[in-house]
Motif scaffolding. Structure first.
Motif: not given
Length: 261
Positions: A196-222
Motif C-alpha cells: 500500500r505504501h508504493f502501490g500494487p502496480l509497482l509491487a507487481v512490476l518489482a516482484l516480476t522483475r519487469l522494472i529496473t531498480l532505478a525505475g522503481a525508485m523513480r516511480i516510488a519517489g514521485r
C-alpha cells in the motif's frame, strides 16, 4: 556541492547484540576490526572525505562509546552527537535539516569498516538533482570479487542489488522519504501494508522483475513527493558490512590482504 553533514549511526537494537556478545563487547560499534574499533575507523574515513564538513554520531548513549580506540572522538571539533529515538528514520528526521545536521546529509553506519573516501565521494558526485539517493552494489560486482559472500539481494530487471549502507539526502524534500521510511519500519513484516505504501502496480512490476531498480525508485519517489535514485557503486567492498562473525572474518581477511588505511 560541498559542506555535507555525515550522520553516523552507531546505535543498536534493545538487548544484547549477538555480534558484540561474540567479541565480548557491550556495543557493536566497538567491535574491533584489524585492531581498531569499527566506529573509530568509519569516523576517521568520514573526516578524511573532502566533501564532509561535519559528522554527527547517533546512538542511544553516544558518550559510552568514546573509550579505547574511540577516545579521540571526544576532542574532535568536527564531531558532535545526537540521541537516537524510537527508530532509525525517526532519529534521523529529528536532526536532519537542523543546526545539528544541516542539508545535505550523508548517512552511513558504524558497522561499515570497509568504507573508503572514494565510496563517499562517488555517492556525493552521483546524486545529481535527486533529493534522495541510495548506494547499492550489483551482484555481479560483489560476487566477482567475493564469490562466497552471502548478502540479501533485491532482484530487479537486469541486475540484483545489495545495499551499501550509504544514503544521500540532498534537500528538505528528503524529509518525505524519512517519513515513509519510518512507516515502513513499523510495517516491514506486513507485506500487504508495504504494498500500500508504493502501490500494487509497482509491487507487481518489482516482484516480476519487469522494472529496473532505478525505475522503481523513480516511480516510488514521485508518488511520495521527492526525486529518488540508486547510485550503483563500483566497489565490491561497499556492499559488505559486519553483521555476523562470518562477515567479520571476511573483513579481517580483506584488511590483511590489502592493508588499507
Amino acid at each position: 556541492m560541498t559542506g555535507w553533514t555525515a550522520i553516523l549511526l552507531a546505535g543498536q537494537r534493545p538487548g544484547s547484540d549477538p555480534l558484540a556478545a561474540h567479541f565480548g563487547q557491550t556495543w557493536k560499534a566497538l567491535v574491533p576490526v584489524a585492531g581498531e574499533a569499527m566506529l573509530s575507523r568509519v569516523a576517521k574515513t568520514l573526516l578524511a572525505a573532502p566533501s564532509i564538513e561535519r559528522v554527527v554520531i547517533v546512538a542511544q548513549q553516544p558518550d559510552v562509546l568514546f573509550v579505547g580506540d574511540c577516545a579521540w572522538i571526544k576532542d574532535e571539533p568536527r564531531i558532535t552527537t545526537a540521541l537516537s529515538t524510537s527508530g532509525i528514520a525517526t532519529s534521523i528526521a529529528s536532526i536532519a535539516g537542523t543546526v545539528t545536521a544541516p542539508w545535505p546529509v550523508l548517512l552511513t553506519t558504524a558497522d561499515h569498516p570497509l568504507l573508503r573516501v572514494e565510496m563517499i565521494e562517488a555517492m556525493i558526485a552521483g546524486i545529481g538533482d535527486a533529493d534522495v539517493a541510495v548506494g547499492v552494489v550489483g551482484q555481479n560486482t560483489l560476487l566477482a570479487a567475493y564469490p562466497n559472500n552471502r548478502r540479501t539481494w533485491l532482484r530487479f530487471r537486469g541486475e540484483a542489488w545489495t545495499g551499501a549502507n550509504l544514503f544521500a539526502l540532498r534537500t528538505a524534500d528528503a524529509r518525505k522519504a524519512l517519513i515513509a521510511w519510518s512507516e515502513v519500519e513499523r510495517d516491514r513484516k506486513k507485506a500487504l501494508k508495504l504494498i500500500r505504501h508504493f502501490g500494487p502496480l509497482l509491487a507487481v512490476l518489482a516482484l516480476t522483475r519487469l522494472i529496473t531498480l532505478a525505475g522503481a525508485m523513480r516511480i516510488a519517489g514521485r508518488r511520495l513527493g521527492f526525486r529518488a535514485q540508486p547510485i550503483a557503486l563500483p566497489f565490491a567492498e561497499a556492499g559488505i558490512d559486519v553483521d555476523k562473525p562470518s562477515d567479520h572474518a571476511l573483513v579481517e581477511l580483506i584488511f590483511a590482504s590489502s592493508r588499507p588505511g
